[in-house]
Design a protein around this motif. Structure first.
Motif, mmCIF file in Angstrom:
data_model
loop_
_atom_site.group_PDB
_atom_site.id
_atom_site.type_symbol
_atom_site.label_atom_id
_atom_site.label_comp_id
_atom_site.label_asym_id
_atom_site.label_seq_id
_atom_site.Cartn_x
_atom_site.Cartn_y
_atom_site.Cartn_z
ATOM 1 N N ARG A 58 38.266 12.699 -22.928
ATOM 2 C CA ARG A 58 37.771 13.900 -23.592
ATOM 3 C C ARG A 58 38.601 15.120 -23.239
ATOM 4 O O ARG A 58 38.961 15.918 -24.097
ATOM 5 N N GLN B 131 41.957 14.959 -24.943
ATOM 6 C CA GLN B 131 41.734 15.206 -26.368
ATOM 7 C C GLN B 131 41.537 16.697 -26.632
ATOM 8 O O GLN B 131 42.134 17.268 -27.539
ATOM 9 N N HIS C 40 32.500 15.566 -31.742
ATOM 10 C CA HIS C 40 32.547 14.306 -30.996
ATOM 11 C C HIS C 40 31.248 14.051 -30.230
ATOM 12 O O HIS C 40 30.749 12.941 -30.183
ATOM 13 N N ASP D 83 28.764 12.780 -32.651
ATOM 14 C CA ASP D 83 28.976 11.380 -33.015
ATOM 15 C C ASP D 83 28.558 10.452 -31.884
ATOM 16 O O ASP D 83 28.285 9.275 -32.096
ATOM 17 N N ASP D 84 28.543 11.000 -30.673
ATOM 18 C CA ASP D 84 28.233 10.194 -29.498
ATOM 19 C C ASP D 84 26.804 10.472 -29.035
ATOM 20 O O ASP D 84 26.436 10.186 -27.897
#
Lengths: 202, 202
Positions: A74, A77, A104, A107-108
């Motif tokens: 992470r 990124q 993100h 989405d997680d």
DNA sequence: AGCAAAATGGCACTCGGTGTCAAAAAGAAT
DNA sequence: ATTCTTTTTGACACCGAGTGCCATTTTGCT
């Protein structure tokens, strides 16, 4: 090699690596959910993942690391996203990167919620999480500084801004998680940035 | 009791308590300085303080706690200072309390430096320190909220401000410590607050 | 199949932290 | 000072995290 080239770009070794890593994470979070972090020993976790304790510790240097499995990725990124684009102000770069990170998270969702529960349960994990946030903050500060000449004054301003943004976003994510992560995190993030942009004094 | 009332307001028991506590802290920091945090076991620390391991753990629940011995007291003291005075804005209250805390740091210069060295040496201690800072932040946020009506907007603003102030001050203290704590922390703090007051956007 | 490199897992060990309990010290009462 | 009660102490045993070591297995390659 004969003709095993179907979808494997990475060898069997790397594939197994990933599988075991994932198995460990899954096992860990399953156990955390069942009995809590403290009551889940590395023995149990390793056993459930079908590995030995010793091997488990080769994948994750500590039990804590198992709570934040994708932290390094992470961070990398995020830093990649912090590269400024054409015609973008530093603030805009930071906002774009943060919102992307928020996406993100969204989405997680499931794991974020589980992680949140685990972290809340053990005070010193809060400290670890803060340290992670601190790394994000440092990256943001760096992004602000990239746009300016290095002076003490500029650095301090960059630091204050980075800290304010991180703090505000931490609060935002917390709000989102406490509400069961059922709302739109990116929208919340946008609002937070709007507030920040609107100004500090008032 | 016969006539032992010289300077003892607190009984022998409490006096011993304090002595042993202090002995443990002294022993711990002596060993940390000699061989580092990791290489100083609780056995060693307890032995040097003239206590058994088990007893040492009765005074400090963990080895980490030995690094931040006066944390609870500092927090309480800070919160006491955050009570607003007549004719003071919330911002002024916070500044006054923070500067007072800074003065205490300055008076405790030697230990603060030692503490800084220890914390830098072990990453997860950084997390603990951040958690402590986080508690200060929460108190500041609370002080800002005390002045306003409770609305989501107000809370977020208070949170952003508290976070920005904490972040900026953390940077300030860090600067001070990295420079060997040889400058005037309170003056540095005053400057930081001036920057914050001057504004965020620019 | 065969070989070298890497991953595995068992073992033993250190250290942080805790429960238990008998012995010792402190305070109160006579 | 002596006894009695309440705390505090420290020894012992125990658990779990984390590590060094090494024999064994698995993997990649030829």
């Amino acid at each position: 090699m004969t003709s095993t080239a179907t979808t494997d770009d990475l060898g069997l070794r790397d594939r197994n690596n990933r599988e075991r890593r994932d198995a460990l994470i899954a096992a860990a979070y399953a156990l955390f959910a069942e009995r809590g972090f403290a009551a889940s020993s590395m023995d149990d976790i390793a056993a459930r993942a079908g590995l030995s304790r010793r091997t488990a510790f080769r994948y994750f240097a500590s039990k804590d690391d198992l709570v934040f499995p994708e932290q390094a990725a992470r961070q990398a990124q995020f830093e990649a996203l912090l590269v400024p684009r054409e015609g973008e102000s530093a603030f805009e770069t930071v906002r774009r990167a943060c919102l992307a990170l928020g996406r993100h998270y969204q989405d997680d969702r499931e794991r974020q919620l589980a992680q949140f529960r685990v972290i809340q349960s053990e005070p010193w994990l809060v400290g670890r999480e803060l340290a992670i946030d601190r790394a994000l903050e440092a990256a943001i500060e760096h992004a602000f500084m990239a746009a300016e000449r290095e002076t003490p004054r500029a650095r301090r301003r960059a630091r204050v801004r980075a800290s304010a943004i991180t703090g505000a976003l931490r609060a935002t994510v917390r709000e989102w998680l406490e509400g069961g992560a059922s709302t739109d995190l990116v929208r919340l993030g946008r609002e937070t940035f709007a507030e920040l942009e609107a100004g500090f004094a008032g």
